[in-house]
Write an enzyme that holds these catalytic residues in place. Structure first.
Site, PDB file in Angstrom:
ATOM      1  CB  CYS A   1      52.380  59.602   5.837  1.00 10.72           C
ATOM      2  SG  CYS A   1      53.434  57.922   5.858  1.00 10.72           S
TER       3      CYS A   1
ATOM      4  CG  HIS B   1      56.166  62.321  10.304  1.00 12.49           C
ATOM      5  ND1 HIS B   1      56.516  63.685  10.287  1.00 12.49           N
ATOM      6  CD2 HIS B   1      56.088  61.898   9.159  1.00 12.49           C
ATOM      7  CE1 HIS B   1      56.595  64.228   8.688  1.00 12.49           C
ATOM      8  NE2 HIS B   1      56.141  63.043   8.252  1.00 12.49           N
TER       9      HIS B   1
ATOM     10  CG  ASP C   1      54.616  54.938   6.869  1.00 10.43           C
ATOM     11  OD1 ASP C   1      55.006  55.247   5.714  1.00 10.43           O
ATOM     12  OD2 ASP C   1      55.303  54.895   7.796  1.00 10.43           O
TER      13      ASP C   1
ATOM     14  NE  ARG D   1      52.945  66.948   6.554  1.00 13.88           N
ATOM     15  CZ  ARG D   1      54.032  66.468   6.517  1.00 13.88           C
ATOM     16  NH1 ARG D   1      54.107  65.358   5.754  1.00 13.88           N
ATOM     17  NH2 ARG D   1      55.141  66.866   7.018  1.00 13.88           N
TER      18      ARG D   1
ATOM     19  CD  GLN E   1      52.028  62.611   6.946  1.00 13.32           C
ATOM     20  OE1 GLN E   1      52.716  63.048   6.390  1.00 13.32           O
ATOM     21  NE2 GLN E   1      50.535  62.617   6.403  1.00 13.32           N
TER      22      GLN E   1
ATOM     23  NE  ARG F   1      61.226  64.563   7.170  1.00 14.72           N
ATOM     24  CZ  ARG F   1      60.499  63.792   6.105  1.00 14.72           C
ATOM     25  NH1 ARG F   1      61.125  63.154   4.948  1.00 14.72           N
ATOM     26  NH2 ARG F   1      59.275  64.235   6.557  1.00 14.72           N
TER      27      ARG F   1
HETATM   28  N1   CP Z   1      54.675  62.229   4.409  1.00  9.96           N
HETATM   29  C1   CP Z   1      56.142  62.744   4.488  1.00  9.96           C
HETATM   30  O1   CP Z   1      56.438  63.514   5.324  1.00  9.96           O
HETATM   31  O2   CP Z   1      56.680  62.939   3.106  1.00  9.96           O
HETATM   32  P1   CP Z   1      58.176  63.286   3.069  1.00  9.96           P
HETATM   33  O3   CP Z   1      59.128  62.324   3.291  1.00  9.96           O
HETATM   34  O4   CP Z   1      58.222  63.621   1.289  1.00  9.96           O
HETATM   35  O5   CP Z   1      58.181  64.948   3.349  1.00  9.96           O
HETATM   36  N1  NVA Z   2      57.961  55.733   7.932  1.00  8.13           N
HETATM   37  C1  NVA Z   2      58.295  56.503   7.192  1.00  8.13           C
HETATM   38  C2  NVA Z   2      57.492  57.963   6.965  1.00  8.13           C
HETATM   39  C3  NVA Z   2      57.785  58.656   5.910  1.00  8.13           C
HETATM   40  C4  NVA Z   2      56.854  59.913   5.981  1.00  8.13           C
HETATM   41  C5  NVA Z   2      59.958  56.975   7.187  1.00  8.13           C
HETATM   42  O1  NVA Z   2      60.202  57.246   8.178  1.00  8.13           O
HETATM   43  O2  NVA Z   2      60.502  56.702   6.144  1.00  8.13           O
END
Ligand code: CP
Ligand code: NVA
Length: 310
Positions: free
Chosen positions: A270, A135, A230, A298, A138, A108
């Site tokens: 999400c 993502h 989101d 997930r 997700q 990530r």
């Molecule tokens: N939805 C999601 O990816 O959550 P986190 O940022 O908690 O991993």
């Molecule tokens: N768009 C958000 C998604 C988090 C799961 C971010 O990137 O922070």
């Protein structure tokens, strides 16, 4: 017929065939069933997934870690701040070394090109656990949730209200591969990336999916089966928060907006949610909300991904 996905990187849904997407969803269904009846299934015994995190995470970190444990393997958390990456070791060298120890790498991070570079130099599969651009895990999980709730994906009317961000982009790719009719509804200046929109529309031609853009939430939700939202300011955009709250003020998913949708429309997010911004408490906690089932899935979908690629 089963598609062999061993060794495959999961970086963008755009790179997966429709058959591969369906295989991930079918495998997830099987693994969820096994999990619910308490069946032990250890296809990844002796295997290790390394997980590099340059951004915070609750769902992704915990669900991947538990997924590896439940599949009989081991998950190793690596904070990017503690790796030599932080002191200038290159991504390429990091990849070359990590793949001598690990059987898979989940990352990530901010820049999408960093994941591409990691994958280029890794001999083990690389899984994108979120970048500024995409993502995919997700959204694979979201496709599973939609299919679980509505029985199918083809022709489902999915309306995403909010920023044209990593979630919007992956939803476009996911919808395009599975025949979903997707509308991305964003304020002017916050539309999804043009190149990604074009690529998703190309994929959509093969499945009957449609990818529409809108700037009118009330109109967009009228025939929605699913309303998705989101955060307005993603990780890394904290300084833009105030400006974004103003720009997105008319794009809140609240009970007034839900009144303009059909009675059966379900609500997804999400998570993490910024309650009171992109979504109100009564909606997240209301009877239309499937956000916590969505979060649970997930685990099941990532188990499928791991079992298929590692
Ligand atoms: N939805 C999601 O990816 O959550 P986190 O940022 O908690 O991993
Ligand atoms: N768009 C958000 C998604 C988090 C799961 C971010 O990137 O922070």
């Amino acid at each position: 017929m089963a598609v062999n996905m061993k060794g495959k990187d999961i970086i963008s849904i755009h790179d997966l065939s429709r058959e591969e997407v369906i295989q991930i969803l079918d495998t997830a269904h099987l693994l969820k069933m096994k999990n619910k009846i308490g069946e032990i299934y250890h296809p990844l015994r002796g295997k290790t997934l390394g997980m590099i995190f340059q951004k915070a995470s609750t769902r992704t970190r915990i669900s991947f870690e538990v997924a590896m444990w439940q599949l009989g393997g081991y998950a190793l958390f690596m904070s990017a701040a503690d790796l030599q990456l932080k002191r200038g070791e290159t991504i390429a060298d990091t990849a070359r070394v990590l793949c001598r120890y690990l059987d898979g790498i989940m990352i990530r991070t901010y820049a999408h090109r960093d994941v591409l570079e990691l994958a280029e130099h890794s001999t083990v599969p690389v899984i994108n656990g979120l970048t500024d651009l995409l993502h995919p895990c997700q959204v694979l999980s979201d496709l599973f949730t939609i299919k679980e709730k509505l029985g199918n994906l083809q022709g489902v009317n999915l309306v995403y209200i909010g920023d044209g961000n990593n979630m919007a982009h992956s939803l476009m790719f996911g919808a395009a591969k599975t025949g979903i009719r997707l509308t991305i509804c964003s304020p002017s200046g916050y539309e999804p990336d043009k190149e990604i929109t074009a690529l998703a529309r190309e994929d959509a031609l093969k499945t009957g999916a449609t990818i529409n853009l809108s700037s009118d939430p009330g109109e967009a939700v009228k025939s929605a089966d699913i309303i998705y939202t989101d955060v307005w300011a993603s990780m890394g955009q904290e300084e833009e928060h105030r400006k974004r709250v103003e720009a997105f003020a008319q794009f809140q998913v609240n009970s007034k907006l839900l009144e303009q949708a059909g009675d059966d429309a379900l609500v997804m997010h999400c998570l993490p949610a910024h309650r009171g911004e992109e979504i109100t408490d009564d909606v997240v906690d209301g009877e239309k909300s499937i956000v916590f089932d969505q979060a649970e899935n997930r685990l099941h979908v990532q188990k499928a991904i791991l079992a298929l690629v590692m």
